[in-house]
Scaffold this motif. Sequence first.
Motif, PDB file in Angstrom:
ATOM      1  N   MET A  50      61.722  78.252 -70.211  1.00  0.00           N
ATOM      2  CA  MET A  50      62.808  77.980 -70.108  1.00  0.00           C
ATOM      3  C   MET A  50      63.707  78.982 -70.021  1.00  0.00           C
ATOM      4  O   MET A  50      63.841  80.039 -70.611  1.00  0.00           O
ATOM      5  N   PRO A  51      65.069  78.811 -69.064  1.00  0.00           N
ATOM      6  CA  PRO A  51      65.902  80.155 -68.836  1.00  0.00           C
ATOM      7  C   PRO A  51      66.608  80.214 -70.229  1.00  0.00           C
ATOM      8  O   PRO A  51      67.048  79.278 -70.864  1.00  0.00           O
ATOM      9  N   ALA A  52      66.898  81.346 -70.338  1.00  0.00           N
ATOM     10  CA  ALA A  52      67.625  81.860 -71.864  1.00  0.00           C
ATOM     11  C   ALA A  52      68.908  81.188 -71.787  1.00  0.00           C
ATOM     12  O   ALA A  52      69.306  80.664 -72.968  1.00  0.00           O
ATOM     13  N   SER A  53      69.694  80.676 -70.708  1.00  0.00           N
ATOM     14  CA  SER A  53      70.876  80.306 -70.696  1.00  0.00           C
ATOM     15  C   SER A  53      70.720  78.923 -70.992  1.00  0.00           C
ATOM     16  O   SER A  53      71.806  77.891 -70.952  1.00  0.00           O
ATOM     17  N   ALA A  54      69.702  77.982 -70.655  1.00  0.00           N
ATOM     18  CA  ALA A  54      69.414  76.765 -70.723  1.00  0.00           C
ATOM     19  C   ALA A  54      70.225  75.909 -71.719  1.00  0.00           C
ATOM     20  O   ALA A  54      70.741  74.812 -71.646  1.00  0.00           O
ATOM     21  N   PHE A  55      69.898  76.434 -73.142  1.00  0.00           N
ATOM     22  CA  PHE A  55      70.634  75.736 -74.235  1.00  0.00           C
ATOM     23  C   PHE A  55      72.313  76.090 -74.369  1.00  0.00           C
ATOM     24  O   PHE A  55      72.885  75.431 -75.174  1.00  0.00           O
ATOM     25  N   THR A  56      72.711  77.053 -73.668  1.00  0.00           N
ATOM     26  CA  THR A  56      74.170  77.508 -73.862  1.00  0.00           C
ATOM     27  C   THR A  56      75.004  77.057 -72.863  1.00  0.00           C
ATOM     28  O   THR A  56      76.360  76.996 -72.843  1.00  0.00           O
ATOM     29  N   GLU A  57      74.592  77.103 -71.570  1.00  0.00           N
ATOM     30  CA  GLU A  57      75.553  76.563 -70.505  1.00  0.00           C
ATOM     31  C   GLU A  57      74.706  75.638 -69.488  1.00  0.00           C
ATOM     32  O   GLU A  57      73.504  75.991 -69.221  1.00  0.00           O
ATOM     33  N   PRO A  58      75.320  74.743 -68.784  1.00  0.00           N
ATOM     34  CA  PRO A  58      75.106  73.908 -67.970  1.00  0.00           C
ATOM     35  C   PRO A  58      74.073  74.777 -66.748  1.00  0.00           C
ATOM     36  O   PRO A  58      74.768  75.745 -66.016  1.00  0.00           O
ATOM     37  N   LEU A  59      73.155  73.815 -66.035  1.00  0.00           N
ATOM     38  CA  LEU A  59      72.830  74.270 -64.835  1.00  0.00           C
ATOM     39  C   LEU A  59      73.017  73.382 -63.865  1.00  0.00           C
ATOM     40  O   LEU A  59      72.859  72.164 -63.746  1.00  0.00           O
ATOM     41  N   LEU A  60      73.733  73.865 -62.569  1.00  0.00           N
ATOM     42  CA  LEU A  60      74.053  72.981 -61.791  1.00  0.00           C
ATOM     43  C   LEU A  60      73.322  73.333 -60.176  1.00  0.00           C
ATOM     44  O   LEU A  60      73.275  74.780 -60.114  1.00  0.00           O
ATOM     45  N   TYR A  61      73.272  72.606 -59.397  1.00  0.00           N
ATOM     46  CA  TYR A  61      72.899  73.187 -58.104  1.00  0.00           C
ATOM     47  C   TYR A  61      73.768  72.341 -57.177  1.00  0.00           C
ATOM     48  O   TYR A  61      74.147  71.243 -57.078  1.00  0.00           O
ATOM     49  N   GLN A  62      74.035  73.144 -55.806  1.00  0.00           N
ATOM     50  CA  GLN A  62      75.089  72.494 -54.873  1.00  0.00           C
ATOM     51  C   GLN A  62      73.967  71.686 -53.995  1.00  0.00           C
ATOM     52  O   GLN A  62      73.095  72.325 -53.385  1.00  0.00           O
TER      53      GLN A  62
END
Lengths: 342, 342
Positions: free
Chosen positions: A115-127
């Motif tokens: 899992m990316p380290a940031s997965a739990f702290t900030e949302p992941l979005l794609y355009q």
Amino acid sequence: MVRLRRKLGRSQEMKLASLKGGRDGRLVVVSKELTLAVGVPEIASTLQQALDSWVEIAPRLEHEARLLERGQAEGALPFRAADCAAPLPRAYQWADGSAYLAHMERVRNARGAEMPASAFTEPLLYQGGSDNFLGPTDPVLLADESWGIDFESEIGVITDDVPMGVSARDAVGHIKLLVLLNDVSLRNLIPAELAKGFGFFQSKVWTSFSPVAVTPGELGPAWDGSSIGLPLSTTLNGVPFGHPNAACDMAFGFPELIAHAAKTRPLGAGTIIGAGTVANRDESVGSSCIAERRAVEMIAHGEAKTRFLKFGDRVRIEMLDGRGRSVFGAIDQVIERHVMEL
Amino acid sequence: MVRLRRKLGRSQEMKLASLKGGRDGRLVVVSKELTLAVGVPEIASTLQQALDSWVEIAPRLEHEARLLERGQAEGALPFRAADCAAPLPRAYQWADGSAYLAHMERVRNARGAEMPASAFTEPLLYQGGSDNFLGPTDPVLLADESWGIDFESEIGVITDDVPMGVSARDAVGHIKLLVLLNDVSLRNLIPAELAKGFGFFQSKVWTSFSPVAVTPGELGPAWDGSSIGLPLSTTLNGVPFGHPNAACDMAFGFPELIAHAAKTRPLGAGTIIGAGTVANRDESVGSSCIAERRAVEMIAHGEAKTRFLKFGDRVRIEMLDGRGRSVFGAIDQVIERHVMEL
């Protein structure tokens, strides 16, 4: 005036659809039971036009919705999902999140990725691409089964103009409509495409939408300002595939997704934000895409048994309220072979 | 009829702009010398409307362009870049390529990253946000200088409807207009964002466009069906920064970029495709973004000396033809601090 504003902010209730016709469809107000629809050309011809001037236009649409419920709307006709384009047949922005971490964990676990380290702290979005959306019963045309065709059952919101740097707290007021959607994905094209570093392009193709978009107020207590507390049901060729609750195990609600998207830029009216494939930690509720079920199978049995979609397969996505009534109508579509024009 | 078609396919000549006003601007035909403009409300109110029915509308616009050149267009007024929105102030699709490998090699070399194996064999594209484009002289509003603000000087094309699976050979006929653009990028947000695997989102913000969009025929021999054989000039605070030739060292031309974008889906009318930061192997022509110049400095001197943009910095991007005349007019804009609304 004060009463009107409170009403607008708190409990606006209506369902809207775009009937097929032209590139942007024809806006109609739809009854709560999804049985009747009435055109509103004197108010707005298209949903984009309504969203461009929502503060002025929404109260007029809601008035029409009330007349429709009372049987007083002139020119009301039977409503049929098959007549519908996507609520916005084309849009100026479509961004999709990945807010259900159970989905991300299963899929990455199965392919041995972290899992990316940031997965739990900030949302992941794609355009995503937003130039050609599918209506709820349109066929999903694709040229090649070997691309690994998959559905992704999701919920999404449509916003008005969102200022740059908006807080999550303020973002909730910019959610004007909610929809169901199917984010069609080509699984076998994803690894090579993501390896190039710039995200999805060829691997995210069609996005299909529910017949109607509904206001938050229309959802009653099922809308908590962050998500919809109802199960999202998917069937594949008539067989139940999954029914996870869309408010359960969601790491980031829609206001957080909007605030993330608007951190460095404003979002234009008619922006559609998805929350990603709906998934719960409880595996017994099933999945909202084939890739995730394959991941669960691989973890449990060492191999994936469920195949990706083939031409002729039918996917149905729907959300029923506590009384068993369809909130958005159903996405119900068949995968079909695209034959190239010569 | 045959003559008309040949003419349309071969040598249509006109320049179009959208004057500020409303969300989609007001379409005008602009004279070759960029001195006069005339509104064409009886033909099309907006550029999107023209692109939606290009086959019918383009010949009528071209007729107006001919009248304008002859001094016979009624209601012609002086044309000023400052009155312009982007040719498409908002669009249904914006996808940007990375077709100049010299740019990719320098930037990756400087940060010790490898070129992706596929870089030499297939185009790389990312899906950008298209809901809020800037006009040529609009300020670039951003909240924080520490994000590493950079420009990227590019050329782009605007298409009509492109069928799914189109070949590069057929794609060239779908290029209806060309533009210059500035793909504003936040360099210090890119590494963390790309590490998440889904591509750019917060790190690609505003995109600004040249005052006019021009038809391929308007470019004469400078358009070879693949790119524009003219230098793209960038100045920073009035000082020349780079002037690489846009047709030189381009690994993939626009037809290849379009075919790549349309491999698994059609592209809607008004799709904008960029070719990425223009760069030549010859370092003496300078760069089209600060990141690349910093990379060259790092390779040559072990450290980057040129700083990223600060509030008050002015970027000018322009393309002159062989006789020194501005083809598209200039993008000429200042970076300004965005103050949050409270």
